[in-house]
Write a protein that holds these residues in place. Structure first.
Motif, PDB file in Angstrom:
ATOM      1  N   VAL A 218       0.817  -1.209   0.000  1.00 26.18           N
ATOM      2  CA  VAL A 218       0.000   0.000   0.000  1.00 26.18           C
ATOM      3  C   VAL A 218       0.849   1.258   0.000  1.00 26.18           C
ATOM      4  O   VAL A 218       1.973   1.276   0.511  1.00 26.18           O
ATOM      5  CB  VAL A 218      -0.956  -0.027   1.220  1.00 26.18           C
ATOM      6  CG1 VAL A 218      -0.218   0.309   2.513  1.00 26.18           C
ATOM      7  CG2 VAL A 218      -2.134   0.902   1.018  1.00 26.18           C
ATOM      8  N   GLY A 219       0.301   2.318  -0.592  1.00 26.92           N
ATOM      9  CA  GLY A 219       0.994   3.594  -0.648  1.00 26.92           C
ATOM     10  C   GLY A 219       0.383   4.463  -1.726  1.00 26.92           C
ATOM     11  O   GLY A 219      -0.747   4.233  -2.161  1.00 26.92           O
ATOM     12  N   VAL A 220       1.144   5.456  -2.170  1.00 27.24           N
ATOM     13  CA  VAL A 220       0.648   6.345  -3.215  1.00 27.24           C
ATOM     14  C   VAL A 220       1.389   6.070  -4.513  1.00 27.24           C
ATOM     15  O   VAL A 220       2.564   5.706  -4.524  1.00 27.24           O
ATOM     16  CB  VAL A 220       0.786   7.827  -2.816  1.00 27.24           C
ATOM     17  CG1 VAL A 220      -0.107   8.158  -1.634  1.00 27.24           C
ATOM     18  CG2 VAL A 220       2.233   8.183  -2.508  1.00 27.24           C
ATOM     19  N   GLY A 221       0.655   6.255  -5.616  1.00 22.09           N
ATOM     20  CA  GLY A 221       1.224   6.007  -6.926  1.00 22.09           C
ATOM     21  C   GLY A 221       0.169   6.164  -7.993  1.00 22.09           C
ATOM     22  O   GLY A 221      -0.861   6.820  -7.794  1.00 22.09           O
ATOM     23  N   ASP A 222       0.405   5.551  -9.132  1.00 20.04           N
ATOM     24  CA  ASP A 222      -0.511   5.616 -10.261  1.00 20.04           C
ATOM     25  C   ASP A 222      -1.837   4.954  -9.891  1.00 20.04           C
ATOM     26  O   ASP A 222      -1.873   3.774  -9.544  1.00 20.04           O
ATOM     27  CB  ASP A 222       0.133   4.894 -11.448  1.00 20.04           C
ATOM     28  CG  ASP A 222      -0.686   4.994 -12.726  1.00 20.04           C
ATOM     29  OD1 ASP A 222      -1.843   5.459 -12.685  1.00 20.04           O
ATOM     30  OD2 ASP A 222      -0.163   4.593 -13.788  1.00 20.04           O
ATOM     31  N   PRO A 223      -2.965   5.664  -9.984  1.00 24.56           N
ATOM     32  CA  PRO A 223      -4.254   5.066  -9.625  1.00 24.56           C
ATOM     33  C   PRO A 223      -4.624   3.873 -10.487  1.00 24.56           C
ATOM     34  O   PRO A 223      -5.471   3.057 -10.096  1.00 24.56           O
ATOM     35  CB  PRO A 223      -5.247   6.217  -9.816  1.00 24.56           C
ATOM     36  CG  PRO A 223      -4.549   7.199 -10.703  1.00 24.56           C
ATOM     37  CD  PRO A 223      -3.094   7.078 -10.389  1.00 24.56           C
ATOM     38  N   ALA A 245     -17.933   2.829 -13.408  1.00 21.18           N
ATOM     39  CA  ALA A 245     -18.134   3.128 -11.988  1.00 21.18           C
ATOM     40  C   ALA A 245     -16.927   3.816 -11.370  1.00 21.18           C
ATOM     41  O   ALA A 245     -17.074   4.662 -10.480  1.00 21.18           O
ATOM     42  CB  ALA A 245     -18.457   1.849 -11.228  1.00 21.18           C
ATOM     43  N   VAL A 246     -15.721   3.459 -11.809  1.00 21.99           N
ATOM     44  CA  VAL A 246     -14.533   4.118 -11.261  1.00 21.99           C
ATOM     45  C   VAL A 246     -14.197   5.392 -12.019  1.00 21.99           C
ATOM     46  O   VAL A 246     -13.419   6.225 -11.557  1.00 21.99           O
ATOM     47  CB  VAL A 246     -13.301   3.181 -11.256  1.00 21.99           C
ATOM     48  CG1 VAL A 246     -13.536   2.001 -10.344  1.00 21.99           C
ATOM     49  CG2 VAL A 246     -12.930   2.716 -12.657  1.00 21.99           C
ATOM     50  N   GLY A 247     -14.747   5.542 -13.233  1.00 26.25           N
ATOM     51  CA  GLY A 247     -14.495   6.742 -14.026  1.00 26.25           C
ATOM     52  C   GLY A 247     -13.108   6.806 -14.629  1.00 26.25           C
ATOM     53  O   GLY A 247     -12.514   7.883 -14.723  1.00 26.25           O
ATOM     54  N   ALA A 248     -12.600   5.673 -15.094  1.00 24.28           N
ATOM     55  CA  ALA A 248     -11.246   5.631 -15.653  1.00 24.28           C
ATOM     56  C   ALA A 248     -11.220   6.163 -17.078  1.00 24.28           C
ATOM     57  O   ALA A 248     -12.015   5.721 -17.930  1.00 24.28           O
ATOM     58  CB  ALA A 248     -10.725   4.203 -15.633  1.00 24.28           C
ATOM     59  N   ASP A 249     -10.303   7.083 -17.364  1.00 26.23           N
ATOM     60  CA  ASP A 249     -10.146   7.574 -18.737  1.00 26.23           C
ATOM     61  C   ASP A 249      -9.344   6.564 -19.559  1.00 26.23           C
ATOM     62  O   ASP A 249      -8.859   5.548 -19.046  1.00 26.23           O
ATOM     63  CB  ASP A 249      -9.489   8.950 -18.755  1.00 26.23           C
ATOM     64  CG  ASP A 249      -8.117   8.978 -18.084  1.00 26.23           C
ATOM     65  OD1 ASP A 249      -7.406   7.939 -18.124  1.00 26.23           O
ATOM     66  OD2 ASP A 249      -7.739  10.018 -17.531  1.00 26.23           O
ATOM     67  N   ASP A 250      -9.207   6.849 -20.846  1.00 26.01           N
ATOM     68  CA  ASP A 250      -8.563   5.891 -21.748  1.00 26.01           C
ATOM     69  C   ASP A 250      -7.131   5.581 -21.327  1.00 26.01           C
ATOM     70  O   ASP A 250      -6.698   4.414 -21.342  1.00 26.01           O
ATOM     71  CB  ASP A 250      -8.570   6.428 -23.184  1.00 26.01           C
ATOM     72  CG  ASP A 250      -9.953   6.418 -23.810  1.00 26.01           C
ATOM     73  OD1 ASP A 250     -10.855   5.762 -23.239  1.00 26.01           O
ATOM     74  OD2 ASP A 250     -10.134   7.063 -24.857  1.00 26.01           O
ATOM     75  N   ALA A 251      -6.377   6.604 -20.948  1.00 25.98           N
ATOM     76  CA  ALA A 251      -4.974   6.395 -20.598  1.00 25.98           C
ATOM     77  C   ALA A 251      -4.844   5.565 -19.319  1.00 25.98           C
ATOM     78  O   ALA A 251      -4.021   4.641 -19.247  1.00 25.98           O
ATOM     79  CB  ALA A 251      -4.265   7.740 -20.435  1.00 25.98           C
ATOM     80  N   THR A 252      -5.651   5.872 -18.322  1.00 25.11           N
ATOM     81  CA  THR A 252      -5.599   5.120 -17.063  1.00 25.11           C
ATOM     82  C   THR A 252      -5.986   3.666 -17.298  1.00 25.11           C
ATOM     83  O   THR A 252      -5.356   2.743 -16.760  1.00 25.11           O
ATOM     84  CB  THR A 252      -6.532   5.759 -16.023  1.00 25.11           C
ATOM     85  OG1 THR A 252      -6.136   7.115 -15.815  1.00 25.11           O
ATOM     86  CG2 THR A 252      -6.480   5.002 -14.702  1.00 25.11           C
ATOM     87  N   TRP A 253      -7.015   3.450 -18.108  1.00 24.47           N
ATOM     88  CA  TRP A 253      -7.472   2.092 -18.401  1.00 24.47           C
ATOM     89  C   TRP A 253      -6.387   1.298 -19.139  1.00 24.47           C
ATOM     90  O   TRP A 253      -6.138   0.128 -18.830  1.00 24.47           O
ATOM     91  CB  TRP A 253      -8.738   2.161 -19.233  1.00 24.47           C
ATOM     92  CG  TRP A 253      -9.499   0.887 -19.352  1.00 24.47           C
ATOM     93  CD1 TRP A 253      -9.676   0.135 -20.475  1.00 24.47           C
ATOM     94  CD2 TRP A 253     -10.203   0.196 -18.309  1.00 24.47           C
ATOM     95  NE1 TRP A 253     -10.456  -0.962 -20.217  1.00 24.47           N
ATOM     96  CE2 TRP A 253     -10.791  -0.956 -18.888  1.00 24.47           C
ATOM     97  CE3 TRP A 253     -10.401   0.434 -16.951  1.00 24.47           C
ATOM     98  CZ2 TRP A 253     -11.556  -1.849 -18.151  1.00 24.47           C
ATOM     99  CZ3 TRP A 253     -11.170  -0.447 -16.212  1.00 24.47           C
ATOM    100  CH2 TRP A 253     -11.720  -1.582 -16.812  1.00 24.47           C
ATOM    101  N   ALA A 254      -5.726   1.951 -20.086  1.00 23.52           N
ATOM    102  CA  ALA A 254      -4.670   1.264 -20.840  1.00 23.52           C
ATOM    103  C   ALA A 254      -3.488   0.921 -19.942  1.00 23.52           C
ATOM    104  O   ALA A 254      -2.913  -0.176 -20.038  1.00 23.52           O
ATOM    105  CB  ALA A 254      -4.212   2.146 -22.000  1.00 23.52           C
TER     106      ALA A 254
END
Length: 298
Positions: A218-223, A245-254
């Motif tokens: 656990v920690g902080v980083g790329d969602p 439901a999480v609202g992920a954009d194309d870049a985050t999903w990829a």
């Protein structure tokens, strides 16, 4: 069968001696191993309401005390149960690292491809991920898997080469290349569990999410790190709902798909003979991601 060359044999006899020596009030409680797909820790149920967790290898031993600190602080932010630390065991001549006694959480690990309530599970996972992203705690550690995806490229390419004849390496390589082409994460630090594998999730008898365990990463980083559940557990039919439901954009999903693929490709050649259950899970993930990529490219 051991999984690592430097692994310690965490036997029932050893654990019983550790418990009796440091926590004699529990010496008479039943102690039984907990079968898991885990690769770092050995788990033993102690009585009915506790579990003893001991690292098997040195590189997994430096998170026990940090995890004890963060579990209590994270619990109020999360919508499902997480372990509560009860005691910390000290190293001995027999066992060289700190170890934890935590409260036992009821539930079963979901099995990819055998979910009884995928829609409800996807909704619960989306709620959990969003809750992690909203956490606001100071002095956050860096998540184990929170960095740029391209740092995994040499390891992924080596794994693909080792898997020739075992998986469709051309398809896996193409899916990996597509993930690397996605824009890098440049946002603010975001809390993530960073290891939402099926073995770290607990479900009720009706298949709904009830708990999360093992907060060593656990920690902080790329969602994107916590969206790996879209492929390592959820079936294709609910994946779009989870993403919405999480609202992920194309870049985050990829990036998330690439992260799930990297974890699985690197793990398969290492664990395919020593941890069949985990190997089956990562094979599932690879197959789901390859199928997704093929659909994308038509």
């Amino acid at each position: 069968m051991t999984m690592h060359a430097d692994e310690i044999d965490v036997s029932p006899e050893l654990v019983a001696r550790l418990v009796a020596g440091q926590f004699p009030q529990w010496a008479g409680l039943p102690l039984r191993p907990v079968p898991t797909a885990g690769t770092v820790n050995a788990l033993y149920r102690l009585g009915e309401r506790m579990v003893v967790r001991l690292p098997r290898v040195a590189w997994g031993a430096d998170t026990e005390l940090a995890e004890r600190r963060w579990l209590r602080q994270l619990a109020p932010y999360l919508p499902v149960a997480i372990p509560t630390p009860i005691e910390t065991g000290e190293p001995t001549d027999e066992y060289p690292w700190p170890w934890l006694v935590l409260d036992w959480l009821d539930g079963t690990n979901p099995i990819p491809g055998q979910l009884t309530a995928p829609v409800e599970l996807a909704a619960g996972l989306a709620e959990l991920v969003r809750a992690f992203w909203r956490i606001d705690l100071p002095d956050a550690p860096r998540a184990y898997r929170g960095g740029p995806l391209d740092t995994q490229d040499p390891h992924v390419r080596q794994a693909i080469a080792e898997l020739t004849g075992t998986i469709d390496t051309d398809a896996a390589g193409a899916a990996w290349a597509a993930a690397l082409a996605a824009p890098a994460w440049t946002g603010p630090p975001t809390w993530v569990h960073a290891d939402l594998m099926p073995g770290n999730l607990l479900t009720t008898v009706d298949g709904r999410l009830s708990g999360v365990i093992d907060f060593a990463t656990v920690g902080v980083g790329d969602p994107a790190c916590d969206l790996i559940v879209a492929w390592n557990l959820l079936p294709a039919g609910v994946r779009a709902d989870f993403r919405a439901a999480v609202g992920a954009d194309d870049a985050t999903w990829a990036r998330a798909r690439g992260r799930a693929l990297a974890i699985s490709l690197i793990a398969l050649p290492y664990y395919r003979h020593t941890n069949p259950r985990f190997a089956a899970e990562v094979r599932y993930t690879i197959n789901e991601i390859v199928a997704d990529h093929r659909q994308d490219v038509g």
